[in-house]
Design a protein around this motif. Structure first.
Motif, PDB file in Angstrom:
ATOM      1  N   ASN A 151       0.848  -1.210   0.000  1.00 41.73           N
ATOM      2  CA  ASN A 151       0.000   0.000   0.000  1.00 41.73           C
ATOM      3  C   ASN A 151       0.876   1.250   0.000  1.00 41.73           C
ATOM      4  O   ASN A 151       0.972   1.968   0.981  1.00 41.73           O
ATOM      5  CB  ASN A 151      -0.968  -0.008   1.197  1.00 41.73           C
ATOM      6  CG  ASN A 151      -0.279  -0.176   2.529  1.00 41.73           C
ATOM      7  OD1 ASN A 151       0.807  -0.749   2.617  1.00 41.73           O
ATOM      8  ND2 ASN A 151      -0.891   0.343   3.575  1.00 41.73           N
TER       9      ASN A 151
ATOM     10  N   LEU B 199      -3.995   6.103  -1.424  1.00 44.25           N
ATOM     11  CA  LEU B 199      -5.250   5.380  -1.636  1.00 44.25           C
ATOM     12  C   LEU B 199      -5.425   4.291  -0.584  1.00 44.25           C
ATOM     13  O   LEU B 199      -6.510   4.128  -0.027  1.00 44.25           O
ATOM     14  CB  LEU B 199      -5.249   4.763  -3.041  1.00 44.25           C
ATOM     15  CG  LEU B 199      -6.501   3.994  -3.454  1.00 44.25           C
ATOM     16  CD1 LEU B 199      -7.710   4.913  -3.484  1.00 44.25           C
ATOM     17  CD2 LEU B 199      -6.304   3.346  -4.826  1.00 44.25           C
ATOM     18  N   ASP B 200      -4.362   3.568  -0.321  1.00 43.37           N
ATOM     19  CA  ASP B 200      -4.477   2.427   0.588  1.00 43.37           C
ATOM     20  C   ASP B 200      -3.706   2.593   1.893  1.00 43.37           C
ATOM     21  O   ASP B 200      -3.816   1.750   2.780  1.00 43.37           O
ATOM     22  CB  ASP B 200      -4.023   1.151  -0.123  1.00 43.37           C
ATOM     23  CG  ASP B 200      -5.021   0.720  -1.180  1.00 43.37           C
ATOM     24  OD1 ASP B 200      -6.192   0.520  -0.811  1.00 43.37           O
ATOM     25  OD2 ASP B 200      -4.651   0.613  -2.357  1.00 43.37           O
ATOM     26  N   TYR B 201      -2.897   3.645   1.995  1.00 43.58           N
ATOM     27  CA  TYR B 201      -2.380   4.021   3.308  1.00 43.58           C
ATOM     28  C   TYR B 201      -3.339   5.104   3.778  1.00 43.58           C
ATOM     29  O   TYR B 201      -3.266   6.248   3.363  1.00 43.58           O
ATOM     30  CB  TYR B 201      -0.936   4.543   3.251  1.00 43.58           C
ATOM     31  CG  TYR B 201      -0.451   4.840   4.646  1.00 43.58           C
ATOM     32  CD1 TYR B 201       0.084   3.822   5.430  1.00 43.58           C
ATOM     33  CD2 TYR B 201      -0.614   6.093   5.220  1.00 43.58           C
ATOM     34  CE1 TYR B 201       0.466   4.069   6.738  1.00 43.58           C
ATOM     35  CE2 TYR B 201      -0.246   6.348   6.521  1.00 43.58           C
ATOM     36  CZ  TYR B 201       0.291   5.331   7.271  1.00 43.58           C
ATOM     37  OH  TYR B 201       0.648   5.578   8.571  1.00 43.58           O
TER      38      TYR B 201
END
Lengths: 158, 289, 763
Positions: free
Chosen positions: C681, C685-687
């Motif tokens: 990540n 977006l994903d952190y």
């Protein structure tokens, strides 16, 4: 390597630039035109630090190719103040201490201006969701939201 | 090293001709919100980038047979401003509007969301539930297929070389019907769906469900149309028992994986939860329509 | 009026007010120049090639094809950096070792994490640089890797450093391991203390590593001249530290390297060390051109410091009435690829808020195949204090006591002997607890599925070396220069203190951050030290200006300097005995400077002592969706002792920002690694850092218990606000669920698992 010639309107002025196909509008603004007020925080549309207005719509400049700009018009943070006159949002951000490091500030101001043009009387929740695409790591958003709401109130009066 | 090429034709025929004539890898540029990220990360190195936003047919919303034909390159923002579509298919419009931030909405398109073929694409379960079809143009002419048949796996579609999706057709909305889409994300915005659920249902005069379609996102290699979940509703007054059965059927249909966005077990459980909540929202709309 | 009198009467002209910051207009117009915003003539683009492996031996690096690519002006690898002997130096609140630092900026024998720098190029354009990186051939021998702290400590785990034998253990082990060091502190006799307890709780907690998450990626521009002199522009919390590190790594004289701190787009501790800067200098040296290097966000996540993930065991014993009799903890902190986790301060802070007779804390500094940790806002403290606060909360629950009452019963006060050593001076912990107890938030009703959590936190705050110069201009305005980069509005507070001391209007003071060629050494912006330490330097410098001004007035009036006093911006005779003279303003005296001895200035170079700790207490309400596991933060209040708030808006901003980072740490932020040891990540977006719609307004209350070691009573405020947040949110979630998670982040799958809604959840 052959570059592509593009003619576009930037902050009201017609400009010509050469760009490589892989360059984004953000690359063009910063590296070709040296308009560095738009910032790169992610280059993937997740942080909003490069928010600009493209033909009247709020976009992330990192998600637009430079070559797409042919014949189009972009407005950046550099065009927000009218001469000596700061935009009410800029003024309220200063008064409310709505910035700490200031890296997200240009993008947030551009985004907030787009909101108030569309919705002059937003609720706190509406401001929060509208600005969800603009990350700020310093402020916890509190003073930013207050500054936007205060600017909206002032702009409605004037 | 070959140089990437950019073309922005203004007709579908020209676009198809360019795609057919292109050697190597080609990518369609609509909103670019996925494509530019993939380019920057160097996951893809296409030889041709074909910008379809100059093709009028792809950027218009028109009425057709009581429904709406939405150009594949219409942005989320434009769709959200279209009162007609919003009234007829609020679930679809909500799903599209969930994609990313306001900034993303200014660029992202339904056609792109569909053809990027992410299993977690928000618009796709809503479109499947709505019974939407995708119009495809290619070297052998045009065809129209159900939306659920477009994506075949992560990043993969059924499109043949030279084919592009030109529009998505939303059928005429039946009386006493409603649709809804819900997704679960850990934050309130800016995430990719961990689970998505779209439900469209129609009530008969007695308030019983006469037709239903249920679709799930992010729980398989592509968005799933879940007939068993729809059957759980049809013929019922969409009461708690029916909703429980719907939830069970949705969870049973989910075949997710563990990944950075959620665990398998979690997705199975939440599939049922969201299907149920989406059905309740669709029911409320059907009752008010 | 003297400062002491002003403090007594609260009659400050500037201190405690909320003026617009001096750098504000540049920051709302896009004019402010951050790290990536500098363009020099002939500038090249530098980029780094990074390891795709978590752990591998570098067998060979072939750069010949890259060097042959048109447009490539320089390529550097490990061969361009000299070996450094092991030597530890302070980098903010953390220690660094030059041997490790040179390996972290450019891998030598091995790559130790996914993203570890292996080579770098300077080229005429970004696209040429990218192509050049692809032409560098690196031959790796891939080695087994280890990511988690517990796994890294196990016997038989892949060993990162073959010569690492655990320090602090007697006798020193004869086999290498990933445990770099063991340390221990304490007082009293914990066994005896636990014997006195009526209740003993033992709990184990896990926390994920989290990134500082500054929005500005690391960036710099280096320009090395043919005579070896160099200029460096970079985004940093401490340009004097950058100068020291780069000069050391490159073997330069410190005077040959002039470093200018750009505006800095967030740091939170993460910009206290160097990554790109030495590489850019070497590239520029080889290319004979200026070189700009800017990281991508992916590079920031893969290769720059998060803070430690950790495993923490806590044992607390207390009597029935809530007096804690003994406290014990074992902290295992990830250091990343090289030793130097903040486990030391983690140990010192763990029980610092409490007056406990018997304390023992053991810490382990553990390496594994992930980026070397960097300081993050009160480094080490949030982790250990989170765990302790959760156990304190459970203790209160088990004893049927209000959690604030329990804390009040055990709270450290002036005179309390802290387990880590010193006796506290005046501190405001009890005041924050009393304020929390009587805050409307604490007594507001809660709805179903809602819970309220309270937790407290401590951070030392530091002082240290700072310079300040005030030059009085010919027109009576003042040029103020300090050497600590302004990361969150410190130019405002520096100017306010200067204006207050000099008695002139704030808009007559123009504060700037001097480059390393313009001002003497200043330690970095970190440790919550700037308003305290640099502020003290500003006050001393202003005092020196006033001495100069009095001398000038004495000269003009031809009376002894002792007969001139400085009050509210004017020189006046101390009494009519000294003579009858109209007061001279600063501007009057400045206008006559040439006739009275030349330019007027004041300078200060100090090592500020007497930093006083900060205590805070947070209250938070959450609602939990028990079907999806989503936690929504409904209401948040931060109460903290600032000593004296110079600019209250920016103090509040620190409180709010710290709380928001803590909410992210508590709920959603974490690193996700694949089986291959690569981070998955690597983007926003994903952190998942909190976005605006995730948070409520964050209420603040500033407590002011003055620090006697600062003229205005200032304590640092920057770091403490993060410390209580995870504990407060965790306790709120517990009270909403009736179940404790004991693990961060409390992500939706973990919440559902904790309440038994789903089975095994891994993340």
């Amino acid at each position: 390597m052959a570059k592509i010639h593009v003619t576009a309107t930037v902050n009201g002025d017609e400009v010509e630039f050469l760009c490589e196909l892989e360059e984004t509008l953000l690359d063009v603004l910063r590296d070709e035109l040296h308009l560095t007020g738009s910032k790169e925080g992610c280059a993937s549309g997740d942080c909003g630090a490069c928010s600009v207005m493209l033909d009247g719509r709020l976009v992330c400049a990192c998600l637009v190719l430079g070559v797409e700009m042919e014949g189009r018009s972009v407005e950046t943070i550099e065009a927000m103040a009218a001469g000596d006159e700061l935009h009410p949002l800029q003024q309220k951000f200063l008064e409310h201490a709505a910035l700490q490091c200031g890296i997200c500030t240009p993008g947030i101001l551009v985004a907030a201006k787009a909101l108030l043009e569309k919705k002059p009387d937003p609720t706190e929740t509406e401001v929060r969701f509208w600005l969800a695409g603009n990350l700020c790591r310093c402020t916890g958003y509190d003073k930013i939201i207050r500054a936007v709401l205060d600017a909206a109130a002032e702009m409605r009066v004037s | 090293m070959e140089q990437m090429r950019y073309e922005a034709p203004d007709t579908v025929d020209a676009a198809v001709a360019l795609l057919v004539g292109a050697g190597g890898e080609t990518r369609i540029l609509a909103g670019g919100t996925d494509l530019l990220v993939q380019l920057r990360a160097e996951w893809i190195e296409p030889d041709l980038i074909l910008d379809v936003k100059k093709i009028p047919e792809l950027t218009e919303i028109s009425k057709e047979n009581g429904g709406f034909r939405i150009g594949a390159a219409v942005t989320g923002a434009e769709l959200g401003e279209h009162l007609g579509v919003k009234k007829a298919w609020p679930g679809v419009v909500e799903a599209v509007e969930l994609i990313g931030s306001v900034q993303i909405q200014s660029r992202a398109t339904m056609g792109g969301n569909l053809c990027n073929a992410s299993p977690a694409a928000d618009s796709v379960p809503a479109l499947i539930a709505a019974g939407a079809t995708a119009a495809i143009a290619g070297p052998n002419g045009r065809r129209e297929i159900p939306v659920e048949d477009v994506g075949t796996g992560p990043g993969r579609t059924c499109l043949a070389k030279g084919e592009i999706v030109t529009s998505i057709f939303l059928p005429s909305r039946p009386a006493h019907s409603g649709d809804a889409y819900l997704r679960f994300i850990p934050r309130t915005e800016m995430d990719i769906a961990v689970v998505g659920a779209g439900v469209s249902l129609t009530l008969d005069g007695g308030g019983k469900c006469s037709a239903a379609r249920v679709a799930l996102g992010a729980v398989a290699e592509r968005a799933l149309l879940v007939d068993a979940a729809a059957r759980a509703l049809i013929g019922t007054p969409v009461d708690d028992a029916a909703l429980d059965n719907l939830a069970k059927a949705a969870s049973a249909a989910a075949r997710p994986i563990d990944d950075k966005r959620g665990t398998k077990e979690y997705r199975i459980k939440v599939s049922g939860v969201l299907a149920r909540r989406a059905a309740q929202a669709a029911l409320e709309r059907a009752r008010q329509s | 009026m003297s400062t002491a009198e002003k403090l007594e009467n609260g009659k400050f002209k500037w201190v405690g007010t909320r003026p617009v910051r001096p750098d504000g207009v540049d920051k709302v117009t896009g004019r402010a120049r951050f790290g990536a915003d500098l363009f020099l003539p002939g500038m090249l683009v530098g980029r780094v090639l990074r390891s795709p492996h978590a752990h591998a031996r570098i067998k060979s690096i072939d750069t010949s094809k890259a060097e042959a690519l048109p447009g490539v002006k320089a390529v550097v690898t490990r061969d361009d950096f000299k070996e450094m002997p092991s030597e530890s130096v302070a980098a903010g609140e953390m220690m660094i070792d030059y041997r490790d630092m040179t390996r972290n900026i450019m891998a030598r024998e091995k790559v130790l994490y996914d993203g570890h720098a292996v080579a770098a190029v300077a080229a005429a354009s970004a696209s040429v640089a990218r192509k050049a990186l692809k032409l560098i051939k690196v031959e790796y021998e891939v080695l087994p890797h280890v990511i988690g702290v517990i796994e890294a400590m196990e016997p038989g785990a892949p060993v990162l450093h073959e010569a690492m034998f655990t320090e602090g253990v007697e006798p020193t082990p004869d086999t290498p391991s990933n445990i770099a060091a063991r340390n221990e502190l304490g007082r009293g006799d914990v066994e005896a203390g636990f014997k006195k307890a009526d209740i003993i709780l033992e709990r184990t907690f896990d926390t994920a590593p989290v990134h500082q998450g500054y929005i500005e990626n690391h960036a710099c521009v280096a320009s090395v001249s043919e005579d070896g002199k160099a200029e460096l522009w970079c985004s940093t919390q401490g340009h004097y530290m950058v100068r020291a590190f780069c000069a050391k790594l490159l073997g330069m004289d410190i005077s040959d390297l002039r470093v200018t701190a750009s505006e800095i787009g967030g740091g939170f501790g993460g910009k206290t060390i160097v990554y790109l800067e030495p590489v850019a200098l070497v590239l520029s040296q080889k290319a004979h051109h200026p070189v700009k290097m800017v990281m991508t966000r992916e590079e920031v996540f893969r290769a720059t410091g998060p803070t430690s993930g950790a495993n923490v065991w806590v044992k607390l014993g207390a009597t029935k009435d809530g007096k804690i009799t003994a406290a014990e903890a074992v902290l295992k902190y990830q250091a990343g690829a090289f030793p130097g986790s903040p486990v030391g301060p983690g140990c010192m802070c763990a029980f610092a808020p409490y007056d406990i007779e018997n304390v023992k804390v053991v810490g382990y500094d553990v390496v594994s195949n992930r980026p070397k940790v960097a300081a993050y806002r009160a480094p080490g403290a949030p982790i250990s204090e989170y765990a302790v606060e959760c156990v304190v909360d459970e203790l209160a629950e088990k004893l049927g006591l209000d959690p604030i009452e329990l804390r009040l019963k055990n709270a450290a006060k002036e005179g309390t002997q802290a387990a880590y050593g010193p006796k506290f001076g005046p501190i405001g912990f009890v005041e924050t607890l009393e304020a929390a107890k009587s805050h409307p938030h604490y007594n507001a009703p809660l709805g179903p599925n809602q819970g309220r959590g309270v937790a407290s936190g401590f951070w030392f705050n530091i002082g240290g070396e700072s310079c300040a110069t005030i030059n009085i201009n010919e027109d009576g305005t003042a040029q103020l220069m300090v050497g600590t980069p302004d990361i969150g509005g410190s130019r405002a507070s520096m100017a306010m203190m200067a204006a207050e001391e000099l008695g002139i209007d704030l808009d007559k003071v123009n504060p700037v951050i001097g480059d390393t060629g313009s001002l003497g050494f200043s330690f970095l912006t970190g440790g919550s030290r700037v308003t305290f330490a640099t502020g003290k330097a500003v006050i001393v410098a202003a005092g020196n200006v006033i001495t100069d001004l009095r001398e000038r007035a004495a000269k003009i009036w031809d009376i002894p300097v002792d007969a001139v006093e400085w009050e509210d911006g004017f020189a006046r005779p101390t009494s009519s005995n000294a003579g009858e003279f109209d007061p001279l303003s600063l501007a009057d005296i400045a206008a006559m400077a040439a006739k009275t001895g030349g330019p007027i200035a004041g300078h200060a170079q100090i090592n500020a002592q007497g930093a006083a700790p900060g205590f805070g207490t947070h209250i938070v309400d959450v609602e939990v969706d028990k079907e999806t596991g989503r936690v929504t933060v409904l209401r948040y209040t931060v109460i903290q002792d600032a000593g004296k708030a110079i600019h209250p808006s920016y103090v509040e901003g620190q409180y709010q920002g710290g709380a928001a980072q803590g909410i992210g740490w508590a709920l959603n932020e974490e690193y996700v690694y694949g089986e291959d040891g690569r981070m998955q990540n690597t983007g926003f977006l994903d952190y998942r850092m909190p976005v605006a719609s995730d948070l409520p307004m964050i209420d603040t209350q500033i407590i002011e218990v003055p620090n006697p070691n600062h003229p205005y009573g200032v304590r640092g405020v920057g770091e403490t606000p993060l410390v209580p947040a995870m504990g407060a949110v965790a306790c709120a979630v517990e009270h909403a669920l009736g179940t404790r998670l004991n693990e961060l982040p409390m992500s939706p799958p973990r919440v559902l698992k904790a309440i038994g809604a789903i089975g095994e959840a891994q993340a």
